[in-house]
Design a protein around this motif. Structure first.
Motif, mmCIF file in Angstrom:
data_model
loop_
_atom_site.group_PDB
_atom_site.id
_atom_site.type_symbol
_atom_site.label_atom_id
_atom_site.label_comp_id
_atom_site.label_asym_id
_atom_site.label_seq_id
_atom_site.Cartn_x
_atom_site.Cartn_y
_atom_site.Cartn_z
ATOM 1 N N VAL A 236 32.103 1.274 22.661
ATOM 2 C CA VAL A 236 31.779 2.557 21.890
ATOM 3 C C VAL A 236 31.742 3.751 22.891
ATOM 4 O O VAL A 236 31.143 3.595 23.807
ATOM 5 N N THR A 237 32.262 4.949 22.511
ATOM 6 C CA THR A 237 32.088 6.101 23.300
ATOM 7 C C THR A 237 31.396 7.105 22.252
ATOM 8 O O THR A 237 31.810 7.335 21.274
ATOM 9 N N CYS A 238 30.210 7.455 22.811
ATOM 10 C CA CYS A 238 29.542 8.795 22.092
ATOM 11 C C CYS A 238 30.200 9.981 22.604
ATOM 12 O O CYS A 238 30.662 10.028 23.562
ATOM 13 N N ALA A 239 29.735 11.065 22.043
ATOM 14 C CA ALA A 239 30.303 12.378 22.322
ATOM 15 C C ALA A 239 29.011 13.528 21.853
ATOM 16 O O ALA A 239 28.258 13.380 20.717
ATOM 17 N N LYS A 240 28.828 14.701 22.409
ATOM 18 C CA LYS A 240 28.077 15.546 22.188
ATOM 19 C C LYS A 240 28.889 16.345 21.045
ATOM 20 O O LYS A 240 29.969 16.978 21.622
ATOM 21 N N VAL A 241 28.441 16.963 20.051
ATOM 22 C CA VAL A 241 29.265 17.878 19.249
ATOM 23 C C VAL A 241 28.279 19.099 18.789
ATOM 24 O O VAL A 241 27.057 18.812 18.458
ATOM 25 N N ARG A 242 28.687 20.168 19.096
ATOM 26 C CA ARG A 242 28.027 21.475 18.947
ATOM 27 C C ARG A 242 28.156 21.850 17.548
ATOM 28 O O ARG A 242 29.412 21.920 17.196
ATOM 29 N N ASN A 243 27.097 22.115 17.010
ATOM 30 C CA ASN A 243 27.251 22.855 15.618
ATOM 31 C C ASN A 243 26.342 24.164 15.627
ATOM 32 O O ASN A 243 25.202 24.020 15.445
ATOM 33 N N GLY A 244 26.831 25.303 16.098
ATOM 34 C CA GLY A 244 26.011 26.497 16.215
ATOM 35 C C GLY A 244 25.349 26.298 17.494
ATOM 36 O O GLY A 244 25.683 25.985 18.766
ATOM 37 N N ASP A 245 23.958 26.513 17.353
ATOM 38 C CA ASP A 245 22.926 26.351 18.553
ATOM 39 C C ASP A 245 22.624 24.838 18.549
ATOM 40 O O ASP A 245 21.739 24.397 19.501
ATOM 41 N N HIS A 246 22.929 23.887 17.462
ATOM 42 C CA HIS A 246 22.399 23.017 17.612
ATOM 43 C C HIS A 246 23.438 21.734 18.199
ATOM 44 O O HIS A 246 24.670 21.966 18.004
#
Length: 169
Positions: A46-56
């Protein structure tokens, strides 16, 4: 000639004690996937990733399926551990049954390892967190559950002296 050496053989020896079909290897980002995927050819991953949603920023499962599996998150080093914890939460949210971790270099500044210690009641309970002795304070960290120390000495001797002290996997 330069060669990339790795402590992954130490982890692979540990993973032999688990039923292979129950495990999935998880990489916290694309970089870890590129570095380590080929070393885990017998496992699903499995590969995870950081997803930006505005400042979060959220960590999500990008590829693969952790449902019903014991996930083992693999990376080269850990600092505060925030990404590993968020990656674990993402996998648990997708149905993973257990979470463990492995890092070669357990940097953990300012005692940030304590957020993984069972005595600290972490937000995500890691079954096992394998670390190596590449950093001197790793021995002290490994005195706490769920940490387990893996020694690099046999791997180093293998490479320097040409011995086969670490069995091939």
């Amino acid at each position: 000639m330069n060669r990339l050496e790795s402590a992954i053989p130490l982890l692979l020896q540990q993973l032999k004690t688990f039923p292979q079909q129950d495990l999935v290897i998880v990489f916290p980002d694309d970089g870890a996937t590129k570095r380590f995927k080929d070393m885990f050819s017998v496992y699903s991953f499995v590969t995870c990733a950081k997803v930006r949603n505005g400042d979060h920023c959220n960590v999500v499962v990008k590829d693969g399926d952790p449902n019903g599996k014991h996930v083992v998150i693999v990376d080269d080093l850990v600092q505060t551990g925030g990404t590993l914890i968020e990656c674990a939460k993402a996998c648990l949210g997708k149905g993973a049954t257990k979470v463990s971790g492995f890092v070669t270099h357990a940097v953990f500044p300012k005692n940030s390892w304590s957020k993984f210690a069972h005595s600290s009641n972490p937000s995500v309970k890691f079954e096992t967190f394998w670390i190596t002795d590449s950093i001197p304070h790793s021995r002290d960290i490994a005195k706490n559950e769920p940490f387990k120390l893996l020694s690099l000495s046999a791997l180093i001797a293998d490479r320097l002296l040409g011995y086969d002290l670490v069995p091939s996997v």
